[in-house]
Design a protein around this motif. Structure first.
Motif, mmCIF file in Angstrom:
data_model
loop_
_atom_site.group_PDB
_atom_site.id
_atom_site.type_symbol
_atom_site.label_atom_id
_atom_site.label_comp_id
_atom_site.label_asym_id
_atom_site.label_seq_id
_atom_site.Cartn_x
_atom_site.Cartn_y
_atom_site.Cartn_z
ATOM 1 N N GLY A 81 -12.957 -33.010 10.102
ATOM 2 C CA GLY A 81 -14.032 -33.145 9.096
ATOM 3 C C GLY A 81 -15.416 -33.906 9.356
ATOM 4 O O GLY A 81 -16.551 -33.552 9.480
ATOM 5 N N ILE A 82 -14.980 -35.418 9.832
ATOM 6 C CA ILE A 82 -16.534 -36.200 10.079
ATOM 7 C C ILE A 82 -16.865 -35.487 11.342
ATOM 8 O O ILE A 82 -18.109 -35.438 11.441
ATOM 9 C CB ILE A 82 -15.737 -37.626 10.260
ATOM 10 N N ALA A 83 -16.312 -35.338 12.446
ATOM 11 C CA ALA A 83 -16.891 -34.984 13.743
ATOM 12 C C ALA A 83 -17.645 -33.708 13.483
ATOM 13 O O ALA A 83 -18.703 -33.529 14.074
ATOM 14 C CB ALA A 83 -15.790 -34.884 14.714
ATOM 15 N N THR A 84 -17.174 -32.722 12.864
ATOM 16 C CA THR A 84 -17.783 -31.428 12.777
ATOM 17 C C THR A 84 -19.017 -31.434 11.846
ATOM 18 O O THR A 84 -20.061 -30.792 12.402
ATOM 19 C CB THR A 84 -16.703 -30.341 12.170
ATOM 20 N N GLU A 85 -18.882 -32.312 10.906
ATOM 21 C CA GLU A 85 -20.033 -32.445 9.850
ATOM 22 C C GLU A 85 -21.080 -33.047 10.659
ATOM 23 O O GLU A 85 -22.379 -32.743 10.414
ATOM 24 C CB GLU A 85 -19.755 -33.350 8.461
ATOM 25 N N MET A 86 -21.032 -34.152 11.544
ATOM 26 C CA MET A 86 -21.914 -34.880 12.392
ATOM 27 C C MET A 86 -22.650 -33.771 13.165
ATOM 28 O O MET A 86 -23.919 -33.956 13.279
ATOM 29 C CB MET A 86 -21.324 -35.900 13.069
ATOM 30 N N VAL A 87 -21.790 -32.944 13.803
ATOM 31 C CA VAL A 87 -22.268 -32.087 15.117
ATOM 32 C C VAL A 87 -23.324 -31.084 14.224
ATOM 33 O O VAL A 87 -24.633 -30.777 14.871
ATOM 34 C CB VAL A 87 -21.088 -31.051 15.501
ATOM 35 N N VAL A 88 -22.866 -30.604 13.025
ATOM 36 C CA VAL A 88 -23.852 -29.616 12.441
ATOM 37 C C VAL A 88 -24.875 -30.245 11.844
ATOM 38 O O VAL A 88 -26.007 -29.653 11.952
ATOM 39 C CB VAL A 88 -22.988 -28.573 11.425
ATOM 40 N N THR A 89 -24.890 -31.461 11.420
ATOM 41 C CA THR A 89 -25.909 -32.148 10.712
ATOM 42 C C THR A 89 -27.174 -32.442 11.727
ATOM 43 O O THR A 89 -28.225 -32.314 11.598
ATOM 44 C CB THR A 89 -25.569 -33.654 10.133
ATOM 45 N N ARG A 90 -26.455 -32.758 13.118
ATOM 46 C CA ARG A 90 -27.572 -33.131 14.331
ATOM 47 C C ARG A 90 -28.067 -31.729 14.447
ATOM 48 O O ARG A 90 -29.190 -32.039 14.873
ATOM 49 C CB ARG A 90 -26.683 -33.800 15.438
ATOM 50 N N GLN A 91 -27.561 -30.602 14.401
ATOM 51 C CA GLN A 91 -28.020 -29.339 14.627
ATOM 52 C C GLN A 91 -29.439 -29.316 13.655
ATOM 53 O O GLN A 91 -30.428 -28.784 13.885
ATOM 54 C CB GLN A 91 -27.117 -28.234 14.534
ATOM 55 N N LEU A 92 -29.089 -29.560 12.380
ATOM 56 C CA LEU A 92 -29.950 -29.245 11.272
ATOM 57 C C LEU A 92 -31.032 -30.271 11.616
ATOM 58 O O LEU A 92 -32.415 -29.844 11.623
ATOM 59 C CB LEU A 92 -29.406 -29.596 9.972
ATOM 60 N N ASN A 93 -30.794 -31.517 11.935
ATOM 61 C CA ASN A 93 -31.961 -32.468 12.449
ATOM 62 C C ASN A 93 -32.958 -31.873 13.485
ATOM 63 O O ASN A 93 -33.933 -32.165 13.541
ATOM 64 C CB ASN A 93 -31.407 -33.889 12.566
ATOM 65 N N ALA A 94 -32.277 -31.291 14.522
ATOM 66 C CA ALA A 94 -33.095 -30.833 15.598
ATOM 67 C C ALA A 94 -34.097 -29.765 15.184
ATOM 68 O O ALA A 94 -34.904 -29.288 15.681
ATOM 69 C CB ALA A 94 -32.007 -30.229 16.622
ATOM 70 N N GLU A 95 -33.577 -29.129 14.115
ATOM 71 C CA GLU A 95 -34.343 -28.073 13.389
ATOM 72 C C GLU A 95 -35.512 -28.372 12.338
ATOM 73 O O GLU A 95 -36.161 -27.615 11.928
ATOM 74 C CB GLU A 95 -33.479 -26.868 12.904
ATOM 75 N N GLY A 96 -35.607 -29.748 12.341
ATOM 76 C CA GLY A 96 -36.366 -30.202 11.325
ATOM 77 C C GLY A 96 -35.774 -30.276 10.070
ATOM 78 O O GLY A 96 -36.618 -30.339 8.815
ATOM 79 N N LYS A 97 -34.522 -30.170 9.767
ATOM 80 C CA LYS A 97 -33.942 -29.984 8.412
ATOM 81 C C LYS A 97 -32.914 -31.086 8.008
ATOM 82 O O LYS A 97 -32.541 -31.677 9.179
ATOM 83 C CB LYS A 97 -33.147 -28.696 8.100
#
Length: 936
Positions: A81-97
């Motif tokens: 849960g935590i690790a996956t959520e962090m990975v996808v959140t970083r992807q969103l941040n990289a897209e400016g989201k």
């Protein structure tokens, strides 16, 4: 065959062959043997711990598959849960989201998209290592089946009163804004401060001084505690203090938790921000005042001045105000254990919040009973103490997390705050209606922690609770599983919870044995960590990696330039050309050889190099002899014609094979993979590839030994055929013996040798494992060959010590000995002369010449030294060796001179020491006589 063994050329080929043909699937026949893979994080990559444990599991699975068991190695991954959520959140941040830009459904859809694209990385890496699990049955904890199991478990436990919602103190990560488990908290010693603060008595008659490392939490103090037997403060218990910087008054209480001798003997009590204080607060019915928000800022429960401040900004403000009011007594440097979240690195706060909990007392009592009564056994046995410690000090289990990704808690709330737990929304509405509520239901937004779904792993992967899925996946056949291979760090977090949950819902234990592995450390015993720059990637060892790429991996993401520079310097020194490709087999054999029952395992790449050489030894032995085996292929169809022509060497190697098979079987049974690997190595390298290949050479002597051409005309065709047949069958059995540990090279070599014996089959992994009872043995022949080996070993040792060229033919004499020695000397004269590069051995008659000596039992082996050596050097060597042997004699005499040893040691041990004295004395006497002959 290629001249050298290149693992990359065979490993991928054979794995694809195995998987495409379905060889990893259970057969459905024979006794079941089941292992559940501890599900690695779907976000993860293969690390050394994975590589080590996967090798152990795969060895066990391959071994039992070859022994005819119906093997199921259940594979799968955890949704993390935590690790996956962090990975996808970083992807969103990289897209400016931002995470907040997506609603729950959109975020979950994005996670599933990521999982589809990148979630199989660790599976591909496991294949590269040779994992022979059933990929067709692979399970993901968020799949439909396991998800149903999670919901059913939650609802049933809630109906039984074992799950409840309550407000308690938890580990809180203020960045992730969620509760986390103890396993996700890493505490390390850091430099800090200890502040001493005056707490005035409310009536102004005095004060108490307390010390704290977190002065900002005093804003939530509800008491000051002293020890009930502390005479300094006994008269103050029950009186009130004025809480500094606050308008509140707090009591002085007495509690045995306080250490009289530590500091001033006064402890501030903040139940909402310290686990020990929380327990004290429960005992004394103290109020809980939470002064922090979920992102670790000061909330409205604190004085207005500090509200909205970050916790560390508030700390500075509190200290400044205390000093201004003359209440700060002193500040001292102080070492303290600081808890940080392993994902964010942020300091974790004990935080008061509403969470879901599992009541653990009755479950833990049953879990303890199952282990104490032997239904589940720990290997090594001492790990049961860790299990007992955890269950004997158990607290209720916080199972909720404030995340989006995961199994959403199956609970709904009415507008009035009532809680409805149900399997789905329709059932929740029906339950609400029975209570007279027909309004809107709001589902709990929290998810269950991943350890909750993992605790169901042994039965949820086998179809529970769906009867049809259970029948399809073999629930009744494969549960209980045979062994769980895991690390000691999750004995409580996973092992204990699996035992409790599986027993509670199925009436079965999840596994019979728990094999607890040690922790992989570097060659110097240091824990592998990115900050130390000593992390090894198992696939870099398998496939190799260049220096530049290795440096990039080790220094990537490091924020401190000095640390990166230090790691780069160390890496350049240790791996100036990067890491060579050792292959999966060499790495696997290294892991197996290190699998002791110890807590820590030192990993050294030199071991990998040694075991790659071992694989190369097998390769070359097969390559050099393959033409011989092919030449005799037709003769092997009916081996009866040479049945009476087996040499003692042929019989000896079969006897050694049987003994090794028995030893390996015994060591696998007790999970001593290191000893099994040792037995395999010594047999394959020393007995087969060295001694037997040499000892069998005389059997292939040609009709005309002076001829330069091998025309296939053997002096004794039946002896040559017997030797070739022995070699072929022993190689084939050796490959089967080694296959569970080194599957790739053994498959490749087996496919080359098996046809010469007329053995049909598409893969070695479905051939039977060697059984000692199926192998003909001969103790008499074994004793004969061991004598020959001792003679040749003595000759070779003298050659080495005297620096005599290996190819130089030298004279050889025997002295002393008995009738058995003389018979053996005559019987094996050809082998000794051929293999020792000596003249035909003769027995000493008359005066002995000056000679170097080796002792074989009661016989002496002599190499006359005239014209061979420097007599002075030989005298020095003898003096040194005599001194060594005399030292051994003194050790034995000291033991036998110890009355306690003689009285308490087993009789056979005492007799063994006496025999050693006799043997050492005989050797010393022989060498003294030799020294005398040299004029020493």
């Amino acid at each position: 065959m290629d001249k050298s063994f290149e693992p990359s050329q065979i490993e991928s080929k054979w794995y694809a062959h195995w998987e495409s043909n379905g060889y990893f699937k259970p057969s459905g026949k024979g006794t079941p043997y089941t292992i559940m893979l501890p599900p690695p994080n779907v976000t993860g990559t293969l690390h050394m711990g994975h590589g080590f444990q996967h090798t152990i599991m795969d060895t066990l699975v391959r071994y039992h598959r070859m022994r005819g068991f119906d093997t199921l190695w259940q594979l799968g991954t955890d949704h993390a849960g935590i690790a996956t959520e962090m990975v996808v959140t970083r992807q969103l941040n990289a897209e400016g989201k931002q995470r907040a830009d997506l609603d729950r459904d959109a975020f979950i859809a994005r996670v599933w998209e990521w999982k589809k694209e990148s979630g199989g990385t660790i599976g591909r890496q496991m294949r590269r290592l040779g994992v022979s699990g059933d990929w067709s049955r692979e399970v993901f904890t968020m799949d439909e089946g396991p998800s149903k199991a999670v919901v059913e478990t939650f609802v049933r436990l809630h109906e039984e009163g074992l799950i409840y919602r309550g407000q308690k103190l938890v580990n809180w990560d203020p960045v992730l804004k969620t509760a986390i488990s103890d396993l996700e908290v890493v505490s390390e010693e850091e430099d800090g401060s200890l502040w001493s603060i005056r707490y005035p008595l409310a009536d102004g008659s005095g004060e108490l001084v307390v010390a704290t490392t977190r002065p900002e939490t005093m804003l939530g103090d509800v008491a000051v505690a002293v020890h009930p037997e502390d005479e300094r403060y006994a008269h103050l218990v029950g009186r009130m203090l004025k809480l500094p910087l606050s308008q509140r008054e707090i009591p002085i209480i007495a509690d045995e938790y306080v250490e009289k001798e530590f500091g001033t003997g006064c402890v501030k009590i903040t139940p909402a921000h310290d686990f020990n204080d929380y327990a004290i607060g429960q005992r004394h019915n103290l109020p809980l005042i939470n002064i922090l928000t979920d992102d670790a800022k000061i909330n409205d429960a604190a004085p207005e001045k500090y509200r909205g401040m970050d916790r560390y900004v508030a700390r500075k403000a509190v200290l400044a105000d205390l000093e201004a009011e003359g209440l700060l007594v002193e500040t001292k440097k102080h070492k303290l254990q600081v808890p940080r979240g392993d994902r964010t690195g942020q300091v974790i706060e004990p935080y008061l919040t509403w969470q879901w909990f599992v009541k653990m007392d009755t479950l833990a009592a049953r879990g303890m009973e199952l282990v104490e009564h032997g239904h589940v056994k720990f290997v090594p046995e001492n790990w049961i103490n860790t299990y007992r410690h955890w269950l004997g000090n158990i607290q209720d289990w916080c199972i909720s997390r404030q995340l989006t990704w995961g199994h959403q808690i199956p609970a709904w709330y009415t507008d009035g705050g009532s809680v409805i737990v149900a399997r789905d929304e329709a059932e929740a509405k029906a339950k609400a209606a029975t209570q007279g509520y027909t309004g809107t239901l709001r589902r709990d937004a929290d998810v269950l922690e991943t350890w909750f779904s993992s605790s169901l792993w042994s039965h949820s992967t086998l179809g529970w609770p769906d009867p049809q899925a259970q029948a399809e996946r073999g629930f009744d056949r494969y549960l209980p599983t045979n062994v769980l291979v895991t690390g000691f760090d999750i004995i409580f977090f996973w092992v204990a919870r699996m035992i409790m949950m599986t027993d509670h819902f199925t009436g079965e234990v999840p596994f019979r044995d728990v094999y607890v592995t040690g922790l992989i450390r570097d060659k110097d015993g240091q824990k592998m960590s990115k900050s130390k720059g000593n992390v090894l990637d198992p696939l870099d060892i398998v496939d190799g990696i260049g220096l530049d790429e290795l440096l990039d991996k080790r220094t990537r993401g490091l924020m401190q330039p000095k640390m990166a520079e230090k790691i780069e310097k160390a890496t350049r020194k240790e791996f100036p050309e990067g890491i060579p490709a050792f292959g999966a087999d060499a790495l696997r054999f290294t892991f197996a050889s290190l699998a002791t029952h110890g807590r820590d395992i030192k990993f050294d790449l030199e071991r990998c190099a040694g075991y790659k050489a071992f694989c190369n030894k097998l390769w070359n032995a097969t390559r050099f002899k393959l033409d011989t085996l092919v030449r005799f292929k037709g003769d092997f169809a009916d081996p009866t014609w040479f049945a009476d022509s087996y040499s003692d060497a042929d019989k000896w190697i079969r006897t050694r094979l049987a003994a090794t098979a028995e030893e390996v079987k015994a060591q696998f049974a007790v999970y001593r993979f290191d000893l099994a690997a040792k037995a395999m190595y010594e047999f394959a390298w020393n007995d087969l590839c060295d001694w037997y290949l040499e000892l069998s050479k005389p059997s292939y002597r040609l009709e005309d030994p002076t001829s330069d051409q091998d025309d296939g005309q053997f002096a004794a065709p039946s002896e040559a055929a017997a030797a070739a047949y022995t070699l072929a069958t022993t190689l084939e059995a050796t490959f089967r013996l080694l296959h569970p540990v080194i599957p790739f090279i053994t498959e490749d070599l087996w496919k080359r040798v098996a046809p010469a014996l007329g053995i049909e089959g598409d893969t070695i992994m479905l051939r039977p494992y060697p059984e000692a009872s199926d192998i003909a043995t001969d103790d008499t022949a074994t004793a004969e060959i061991e004598w020959v080996k001792d003679v040749l070993t003595g000759v070779r040792r003298i050659r080495a010590e005297m620096n005599i060229a290996p190819g130089k033919v030298i004279p050889l004499l025997f002295a002393d000995g008995d009738a058995v020695d003389r018979a053996r000397a005559e019987k094996f004269a050809v082998q000794i002369a051929f293999l020792g590069r000596v003249e035909s051995p003769a027995w000493v008659s008359g005066e002995e010449p000056a000679a170097a000596v080796a002792v074989v039992g009661g016989m002496r082996v002599l190499i006359p030294l005239e014209g061979l050596i420097d007599v002075g050097a030989e005298k020095a060597r003898l003096a040194k060796e005599i001194a060594r042997v005399e030292g051994e004699i003194r050790k034995c005499e000291a033991k036998l001179g110890n009355a306690n040893f003689v009285a308490n040691a087993p009789a056979e041990v005492v007799e063994q020491e006496r025999q050693r004295i006799a043997d050492w004395t005989r050797q010393a006497d022989a060498m003294r006589e030799q020294a005398r002959k040299l004029g020493g």
